[in-house]
Scaffold this active site. Structure first.
Site, PDB file in Angstrom:
ATOM      1  N   TYR A   1       0.814  -1.235   0.002  1.00  0.00           N
ATOM      2  CA  TYR A   1      -0.118   0.046  -0.132  1.00  0.00           C
ATOM      3  C   TYR A   1       1.040   1.272  -0.076  1.00  0.00           C
ATOM      4  O   TYR A   1       0.723   2.144  -0.666  1.00  0.00           O
ATOM      5  CB  TYR A   1      -0.922   0.038   1.341  1.00  0.00           C
TER       6      TYR A   1
ATOM      7  N   LYS B   1       1.197   4.089  -2.973  1.00  0.00           N
ATOM      8  CA  LYS B   1       0.962   5.577  -2.792  1.00  0.00           C
ATOM      9  C   LYS B   1       2.020   6.401  -3.103  1.00  0.00           C
ATOM     10  O   LYS B   1       1.931   7.532  -3.597  1.00  0.00           O
ATOM     11  CB  LYS B   1       0.257   5.882  -1.252  1.00  0.00           C
TER      12      LYS B   1
HETATM   13  N1  LIG Z   1      -9.598   6.167   5.538  1.00  0.00           N
HETATM   14  C1  LIG Z   1      -8.402   6.497   5.642  1.00  0.00           C
HETATM   15  O1  LIG Z   1      -8.206   6.611   6.818  1.00  0.00           O
HETATM   16  C2  LIG Z   1      -7.531   6.914   4.364  1.00  0.00           C
HETATM   17  C3  LIG Z   1      -6.379   7.315   4.979  1.00  0.00           C
HETATM   18  C4  LIG Z   1      -5.486   8.009   3.928  1.00  0.00           C
HETATM   19  C5  LIG Z   1      -5.564   7.500   2.655  1.00  0.00           C
HETATM   20  N2  LIG Z   1      -6.922   7.163   2.403  1.00  0.00           N
HETATM   21  C6  LIG Z   1      -6.984   6.937   0.937  1.00  0.00           C
HETATM   22  O2  LIG Z   1      -8.352   7.557   0.561  1.00  0.00           O
HETATM   23  C7  LIG Z   1      -9.203   6.550  -0.583  1.00  0.00           C
HETATM   24  C8  LIG Z   1     -10.479   6.399  -0.057  1.00  0.00           C
HETATM   25  O3  LIG Z   1     -10.363   5.618   1.103  1.00  0.00           O
HETATM   26  P1  LIG Z   1     -11.849   4.999   2.029  1.00  0.00           P
HETATM   27  O4  LIG Z   1     -11.055   5.254   3.417  1.00  0.00           O
HETATM   28  O5  LIG Z   1     -13.016   5.757   1.285  1.00  0.00           O
HETATM   29  O6  LIG Z   1     -11.769   3.530   1.583  1.00  0.00           O
HETATM   30  P2  LIG Z   1     -13.081   2.522   1.500  1.00  0.00           P
HETATM   31  O7  LIG Z   1     -14.117   2.964   2.361  1.00  0.00           O
HETATM   32  O8  LIG Z   1     -12.389   1.244   1.477  1.00  0.00           O
HETATM   33  O9  LIG Z   1     -13.612   2.800   0.065  1.00  0.00           O
HETATM   34  C9  LIG Z   1     -12.864   2.442  -1.256  1.00  0.00           C
HETATM   35  C10 LIG Z   1     -13.662   2.739  -2.400  1.00  0.00           C
HETATM   36  O10 LIG Z   1     -12.959   2.533  -3.626  1.00  0.00           O
HETATM   37  C11 LIG Z   1     -13.556   1.785  -4.313  1.00  0.00           C
HETATM   38  N3  LIG Z   1     -12.731   0.770  -5.258  1.00  0.00           N
HETATM   39  C12 LIG Z   1     -11.954  -0.183  -4.767  1.00  0.00           C
HETATM   40  N4  LIG Z   1     -11.636  -1.023  -5.984  1.00  0.00           N
HETATM   41  C13 LIG Z   1     -11.896  -0.188  -7.121  1.00  0.00           C
HETATM   42  C14 LIG Z   1     -11.881  -0.429  -8.276  1.00  0.00           C
HETATM   43  N5  LIG Z   1     -11.255  -1.314  -8.865  1.00  0.00           N
HETATM   44  N6  LIG Z   1     -12.489   0.396  -9.050  1.00  0.00           N
HETATM   45  C15 LIG Z   1     -13.496   1.606  -8.699  1.00  0.00           C
HETATM   46  N7  LIG Z   1     -13.512   1.661  -7.353  1.00  0.00           N
HETATM   47  C16 LIG Z   1     -12.873   0.746  -6.566  1.00  0.00           C
HETATM   48  C17 LIG Z   1     -14.452   0.857  -3.371  1.00  0.00           C
HETATM   49  O11 LIG Z   1     -15.639   0.264  -3.993  1.00  0.00           O
HETATM   50  P3  LIG Z   1     -16.356  -1.115  -3.809  1.00  0.00           P
HETATM   51  O12 LIG Z   1     -17.210  -0.516  -2.551  1.00  0.00           O
HETATM   52  O13 LIG Z   1     -16.868  -1.506  -4.839  1.00  0.00           O
HETATM   53  O14 LIG Z   1     -15.150  -1.801  -3.030  1.00  0.00           O
HETATM   54  C18 LIG Z   1     -14.750   1.956  -2.460  1.00  0.00           C
HETATM   55  O15 LIG Z   1     -15.943   2.856  -3.089  1.00  0.00           O
HETATM   56  C19 LIG Z   1      -8.201   5.440  -0.820  1.00  0.00           C
HETATM   57  O16 LIG Z   1      -7.426   5.775  -1.941  1.00  0.00           O
HETATM   58  C20 LIG Z   1      -7.087   5.359   0.536  1.00  0.00           C
HETATM   59  O17 LIG Z   1      -6.105   5.050   0.199  1.00  0.00           O
HETATM   60  C21 LIG Z   1      -7.720   6.590   3.368  1.00  0.00           C
END
Ligand SMILES: NC(=O)c1ccc[n+]([C@@H]2O[C@H](COP(=O)([O-])OP(=O)(O)OC[C@H]3O[C@@H](n4cnc5c(N)ncnc54)[C@H](OP(=O)(O)O)[C@@H]3O)[C@@H](O)[C@H]2O)c1
Length: 240
Positions: free
Chosen positions: A162, A166
């Protein structure tokens, strides 16, 4: 004129909340990219029930045809795009372990987090070019900062594939920003949302999704004098 934003992975978590805030607070038309139609339509209905101009777009960032179709749809319906948020992301590792994490895990992670963002950006660039003020926001993470993960206290937080995906996304962000640096209308940046309560972040995270997307929304709505080619959390620069 109403601005249009496409957000990948917008059916839940930070993607959905980014769409909500762009539509609610900035009057955007938001296109909710989602790979699962039922989840995408549910997200669209949720935002529409809040009075927001939101539309589901089928989009699996790892599927070339799906990416091409989504770009064609945006082109036919709107003719241009103002904001692209490369939000879709996965984290397959749940602990700090490097040796023994199989190549398949690395490939799957890079497929979504890096190649998916690259493919979608490539497909959408001609539509962004037609905007007066194109913005690209790549959802990075502090775990993608090599200087941050080198600090001893960060050791157990590292998720190797991961973090590497990134860090690569950060390099892509800089490369694209450099390519477009001759034209001040472009603002292309990487965002660290913070540790936010989503399926990925988990319930113990320190921020709500609404707080987490502040950085993303800020970068998506930068003015002409805003930065490009940077890595930010709220208004603070994060070192690469
Ligand atoms: N939450 C945190 O603390 C955090 C911190 C740093 C960075 N981030 C980054 O922020 C972003 C959003 O994270 P989140 O926390 O909202 O994660 P999340 O709740 O797991 O949501 C991830 C989203 O990505 C979608 N996805 C996964 N594979 C995909 C694909 N092949 N094509 C299209 N969509 C896809 C998922 O769809 P499905 O529902 O179909 O699986 C879901 O809508 C990510 O890039 C993550 O790395 C998050």
């Amino acid at each position: 004129m109403t601005k249009i934003a496409l957000i990948s992975g917008a059916n839940r978590g930070l993607g959905l909340e980014t769409a909500r805030q762009l539509a609610r607070d900035y009057g955007f038309t938001v296109l909710l990219g989602a790979r699962d139609e039922a989840k995408g339509v549910a997200a669209q209905n949720e935002l529409q029930s809040e009075g927001l101009d939101a539309h589901f777009v089928a989009l699996d960032v790892t599927d070339e045809d799906s990416v091409a179709k989504a770009a064609r749809f945006v082109s036919q319906q709107y003719g241009l795009l103002d904001v692209l948020v490369n939000n879709a992301g996965i984290m397959l590792e749940h602990s700090f372990k490097v040796g023994g994490v199989g190549v398949e895990t690395w490939k799957q992670t890079f497929d979504v987090n890096l190649f998916g963002a690259v493919a979608l950006t490539n497909a959408i660039l001609p539509l962004l070019e037609k905007s007066d003020a194109p913005r690209v926001v790549n959802l990075s993470a502090i775990l993608g900062s090599i200087s941050e993960i080198s600090r001893p206290q960060m050791k157990t937080w590292i998720r190797a594939s991961y973090s590497a995906s990134k860090a690569a996304l950060n390099a892509f962000t800089v490369a694209l920003a450099q390519e477009k640096s001759g034209d001040a209308k472009w603002k292309i940046n990487a965002a660290h949302p913070g540790w936010a309560k989503t399926e990925m972040g988990g319930p113990q995270a320190l921020m709500t999704a609404a707080q987490g997307v502040k950085t993303v929304v800020q970068l998506a709505t930068l003015g002409e004098d805003g930065p490009s080619g940077g890595f930010f959390h709220v208004s603070k620069t994060i070192s690469w």
